[in-house]
Motif scaffolding. Structure first.
Motif, mmCIF file in Angstrom:
data_model
loop_
_atom_site.group_PDB
_atom_site.id
_atom_site.type_symbol
_atom_site.label_atom_id
_atom_site.label_comp_id
_atom_site.label_asym_id
_atom_site.label_seq_id
_atom_site.Cartn_x
_atom_site.Cartn_y
_atom_site.Cartn_z
ATOM 1 N N ASP A 99 13.360 -2.351 10.869
ATOM 2 C CA ASP A 99 14.619 -2.838 10.295
ATOM 3 C C ASP A 99 14.634 -4.362 10.193
ATOM 4 O O ASP A 99 15.236 -4.922 9.275
ATOM 5 N N GLY A 100 13.978 -5.032 11.143
ATOM 6 C CA GLY A 100 13.962 -6.487 11.123
ATOM 7 C C GLY A 100 13.253 -7.053 9.914
ATOM 8 O O GLY A 100 13.684 -8.059 9.340
ATOM 9 N N PHE A 101 12.183 -6.407 9.491
ATOM 10 C CA PHE A 101 11.438 -6.907 8.342
ATOM 11 C C PHE A 101 12.138 -6.632 7.015
ATOM 12 O O PHE A 101 11.771 -7.207 5.983
ATOM 13 N N LEU A 102 13.147 -5.764 7.024
ATOM 14 C CA LEU A 102 13.902 -5.526 5.798
ATOM 15 C C LEU A 102 14.642 -6.777 5.348
ATOM 16 O O LEU A 102 14.977 -6.928 4.177
ATOM 17 N N LEU A 103 14.903 -7.694 6.289
ATOM 18 C CA LEU A 103 15.551 -8.962 5.937
ATOM 19 C C LEU A 103 14.692 -9.771 4.972
ATOM 20 O O LEU A 103 15.198 -10.395 4.032
ATOM 21 N N SER A 104 13.375 -9.748 5.191
ATOM 22 C CA SER A 104 12.486 -10.578 4.371
ATOM 23 C C SER A 104 11.985 -9.865 3.121
ATOM 24 O O SER A 104 11.499 -10.524 2.197
ATOM 25 N N MET A 105 12.101 -8.533 3.058
ATOM 26 C CA MET A 105 11.488 -7.784 1.961
ATOM 27 C C MET A 105 11.970 -8.224 0.578
ATOM 28 O O MET A 105 11.146 -8.528 -0.298
ATOM 29 N N PRO A 106 13.291 -8.293 0.299
ATOM 30 C CA PRO A 106 13.692 -8.704 -1.060
ATOM 31 C C PRO A 106 13.250 -10.119 -1.405
ATOM 32 O O PRO A 106 12.921 -10.416 -2.561
ATOM 33 N N LEU A 107 13.217 -11.000 -0.402
ATOM 34 C CA LEU A 107 12.796 -12.380 -0.642
ATOM 35 C C LEU A 107 11.306 -12.448 -0.956
ATOM 36 O O LEU A 107 10.869 -13.225 -1.815
ATOM 37 N N LEU A 144 9.307 -1.679 -7.627
ATOM 38 C CA LEU A 144 9.472 -3.123 -7.462
ATOM 39 C C LEU A 144 8.154 -3.826 -7.124
ATOM 40 O O LEU A 144 7.900 -4.949 -7.551
ATOM 41 N N ALA A 145 7.316 -3.144 -6.342
ATOM 42 C CA ALA A 145 6.086 -3.776 -5.857
ATOM 43 C C ALA A 145 4.896 -3.555 -6.775
ATOM 44 O O ALA A 145 3.827 -4.128 -6.541
ATOM 45 N N LEU A 146 5.056 -2.757 -7.837
ATOM 46 C CA LEU A 146 3.912 -2.403 -8.677
ATOM 47 C C LEU A 146 3.323 -3.614 -9.405
ATOM 48 O O LEU A 146 2.107 -3.831 -9.377
ATOM 49 N N VAL A 147 4.172 -4.395 -10.060
ATOM 50 C CA VAL A 147 3.654 -5.533 -10.841
ATOM 51 C C VAL A 147 2.967 -6.558 -9.937
ATOM 52 O O VAL A 147 1.826 -6.950 -10.206
ATOM 53 N N PRO A 148 3.601 -6.999 -8.821
ATOM 54 C CA PRO A 148 2.856 -7.884 -7.919
ATOM 55 C C PRO A 148 1.568 -7.243 -7.405
ATOM 56 O O PRO A 148 0.543 -7.910 -7.275
ATOM 57 N N GLY A 149 1.624 -5.926 -7.122
ATOM 58 C CA GLY A 149 0.455 -5.230 -6.597
ATOM 59 C C GLY A 149 -0.711 -5.218 -7.567
ATOM 60 O O GLY A 149 -1.873 -5.301 -7.161
ATOM 61 N N ILE A 150 -0.426 -5.107 -8.856
ATOM 62 C CA ILE A 150 -1.488 -5.124 -9.862
ATOM 63 C C ILE A 150 -2.264 -6.437 -9.794
ATOM 64 O O ILE A 150 -3.471 -6.476 -10.040
ATOM 65 N N PHE A 151 -1.569 -7.500 -9.414
ATOM 66 C CA PHE A 151 -2.195 -8.824 -9.351
ATOM 67 C C PHE A 151 -2.552 -9.236 -7.925
ATOM 68 O O PHE A 151 -2.725 -10.410 -7.626
ATOM 69 N N GLY A 152 -2.651 -8.243 -7.019
ATOM 70 C CA GLY A 152 -3.182 -8.513 -5.687
ATOM 71 C C GLY A 152 -2.191 -9.049 -4.674
ATOM 72 O O GLY A 152 -2.598 -9.542 -3.626
ATOM 73 N N ILE A 153 -0.898 -8.935 -4.944
ATOM 74 C CA ILE A 153 0.126 -9.439 -4.023
ATOM 75 C C ILE A 153 0.835 -8.241 -3.406
ATOM 76 O O ILE A 153 1.538 -7.493 -4.100
ATOM 77 N N ASN A 154 0.650 -8.012 -2.098
ATOM 78 C CA ASN A 154 1.171 -6.768 -1.523
ATOM 79 C C ASN A 154 2.035 -6.942 -0.281
ATOM 80 O O ASN A 154 2.288 -5.974 0.446
ATOM 81 N N GLU A 155 2.512 -8.167 0.000
ATOM 82 C CA GLU A 155 3.415 -8.338 1.144
ATOM 83 C C GLU A 155 4.655 -7.446 1.064
ATOM 84 O O GLU A 155 5.126 -6.954 2.098
ATOM 85 N N PRO A 156 5.227 -7.206 -0.145
ATOM 86 C CA PRO A 156 6.381 -6.298 -0.202
ATOM 87 C C PRO A 156 6.096 -4.912 0.350
ATOM 88 O O PRO A 156 6.973 -4.289 0.946
ATOM 89 N N ILE A 157 4.867 -4.426 0.171
ATOM 90 C CA ILE A 157 4.509 -3.102 0.694
ATOM 91 C C ILE A 157 4.252 -3.166 2.204
ATOM 92 O O ILE A 157 4.721 -2.322 2.965
ATOM 93 N N ILE A 158 3.500 -4.177 2.636
ATOM 94 C CA ILE A 158 3.158 -4.286 4.052
ATOM 95 C C ILE A 158 4.402 -4.408 4.917
ATOM 96 O O ILE A 158 4.538 -3.750 5.953
ATOM 97 N N PHE A 159 5.363 -5.239 4.466
ATOM 98 C CA PHE A 159 6.557 -5.479 5.270
ATOM 99 C C PHE A 159 7.748 -4.628 4.845
ATOM 100 O O PHE A 159 8.725 -4.520 5.582
ATOM 101 N N GLY A 160 7.684 -4.026 3.656
ATOM 102 C CA GLY A 160 8.831 -3.275 3.165
ATOM 103 C C GLY A 160 8.734 -1.783 3.360
ATOM 104 O O GLY A 160 9.751 -1.115 3.571
ATOM 105 N N LEU A 161 7.513 -1.213 3.298
ATOM 106 C CA LEU A 161 7.399 0.249 3.447
ATOM 107 C C LEU A 161 7.828 0.742 4.816
ATOM 108 O O LEU A 161 8.612 1.721 4.852
ATOM 109 N N PRO A 162 7.443 0.255 5.978
ATOM 110 C CA PRO A 162 6.420 -0.768 6.171
ATOM 111 C C PRO A 162 5.085 -0.141 6.561
ATOM 112 O O PRO A 162 5.024 0.998 6.992
ATOM 113 N N ILE A 163 4.018 -0.949 6.427
ATOM 114 C CA ILE A 163 2.720 -0.598 7.011
ATOM 115 C C ILE A 163 2.611 -1.252 8.384
ATOM 116 O O ILE A 163 1.978 -0.720 9.285
#
Length: 443
Positions: A27-35, A316-335
């Motif tokens: 739940d704590g990492f949900l604060l940073s996910m949209p940012l 939401l994370a697909l377009v950044p993910g295509i270009f190698g940016i995956n922090e939204p998944i690591i901290f948002g899913l979370p992994i």
């Protein structure tokens, strides 16, 4: 197969789902996910993988135009540990049943109390807050601080060692005085921790964690087992919120860059390419979409999942993910600190490395030449630019294989989220007031 995995992992996932520490981290990492998602798009614009992209826009907006787009990224990625500590402290205080705002505040202050305020600038040490420690590199220490600070605060509070104000005092003032002693005890403990570490060769807690984690990597070299081990460490660190690329890269990247330089020199001299493993091998064939090869995970999320949380995050994370940016998944899913996802998160890159290595060693795919290709270059295109059509085919096959490896695990996670969403809807329905429930007999 899925049934057997569910039988093993679901009881574990249920126990984990009730663990207050992991709930606080999730739940704590949900604060940073949209940012982080917003920051990802700015990062993508600044580093779009088209030759001449920077020079083209530089004609209209000046040579430093990319610096303006990097600013939102710095304001999110570079301070993500601050957001994480606040969010985790707030969430853990709720689990410990103490004031949430003071839990967040004391977590942040305790973390800053043990942080070194030194920055190397032009060969001189100056006072300041190092961005390295308030970014992803400092998250692991931040998590420990948040838990420890809130624990101390909660223990003192529940002992009743608080300043009680007389009746009639505004609630805000009463809460502030009630937090005085618990906060003071927590800060005193972290002050002593800082003093103890200052007397060691590590100088501070941050250096201690970083050095201890780096030590196992010092003897890695230019072999397939070395790269597999390095990537296991890299993803294991990411699992705990530590930027594995920074930790492993400090030791391993110089080796990879040297190997790439040897490949490029051989290409220019018209000689055979000597090294399979190189910087380009790591960047283009080990992972797709960032650490954990999470582009495969994103595809699995969109194709096989039904819960709104997973589907919307995937979109939401697909377009950044295509270009190698995956922090939204690591901290948002979370992994992050999610044991259910640890196995595929480490397994998929390992499989990619082994298969790519043997395809290149058998001559099925040409070796990477050492020509630098932007890390944001999308999969398939990057493989073609690095090794020709054979590289594109290999990337496509590995991407699909990764989808099938991730599929069983994300479906288990999706099942959990779907159950939570159904329960939330039913609870909401029960709270609704219906005219059918009214009766004149009650009047």
């Amino acid at each position: 197969m899925l049934h057997k995995l569910e039988k093993f992992f679901m009881p574990l996932a249920e126990r984990i789902g009730r663990n207050k520490y992991l709930i606080a981290i999730r739940d704590g990492f949900l604060l940073s996910m949209p940012l982080l998602i917003v920051g990802s798009f700015f990062l993508l614009i600044a580093n779009f993988p088209i030759p001449g992209w920077t020079q083209f826009w530089g004609r209209f907006f000046g040579d430093n135009w990319a610096a303006y787009f990097s600013k939102p990224t710095d304001a999110t990625f570079s301070i993500m540990a601050i957001l994480a500590v606040i969010g985790i402290g707030y969430s853990f205080a709720e689990q410990m049943k103490v004031d949430k705002l003071f839990g967040a505040a004391i977590s942040l202050v305790s973390w800053f109390l043990i942080m070194p305020y030194e920055i190397l600038f032009e060969g001189n040490v100056v006072t300041g807050i190092p961005l390295g420690w308030v970014g992803s590199k400092g998250i692991f220490v931040g998590i420990i601080c948040a838990f420890a600070a809130v624990h101390i605060y909660s223990w003192v509070d529940k002992k009743g060692w608080v300043i009680k104000m007389p009746d009639g005092v505004p609630p805000t003032v009463e809460k502030s005085f009630a937090a005085l002693i618990p906060a003071g005890v927590s800060l005193l403990v972290f002050f002593l921790i800082n003093v103890v570490f200052a007397m060691t060769p590590f100088e501070n807690a941050f250096n201690f964690v970083f050095v201890i984690l780096q030590t196992p990597l010092l003897k890695l070299g230019n072999t397939l087992p070395a790269m597999v081990i390095a990537y296991i460490f890299l993803h294991f660190f990411w699992f705990f919120g530590i930027n594995g690329g920074s930790v492993v890269g400090a030791v391993f990247n110089p080796i990879l860059q040297t190997l790439s330089a040897e490949n490029l020199a051989a290409l220019q001299a018209g000689q055979p390419i000597p090294n399979i493993i190189s910087q380009q091998f790591q960047d283009l064939f080990a992972t797709f979409g960032g650490a954990g090869s999470t582009l495969s995970l994103l595809i699995a999320m969109l194709l096989f999942c039904r819960s709104k949380r997973v589907k919307e995050l995937g979109k939401l994370a697909l377009v950044p993910g295509i270009f190698g940016i995956n922090e939204p998944i690591i901290f948002g899913l979370p992994i992050l600190l999610n044991p259910l996802m640890l196995v595929p998160f480490m397994l998929v890159p390992t499989v990619n490395i082994i298969i790519s290595y043997f395809c290149m060693s058998l001559g099925l795919v040409p070796l990477c030449t050492g020509i630098a290709i932007p890390w944001t270059m999308p999969v398939i295109v990057s493989g073609f630019l690095a090794t020709g059509w054979q590289g594109s085919v290999l990337q496509a096959l590995l991407l699909v294989l990764g989808v099938f490896i991730y599929m069983s695990f994300i479906k288990m996670m999706d099942k959990q989220y779907l159950a939570d969403e159904t329960k939330a809807v039913e609870s909401s329905d029960d709270d609704d007031i219906s005219l059918d429930d009214l009766s004149f007999d009650d009047l």
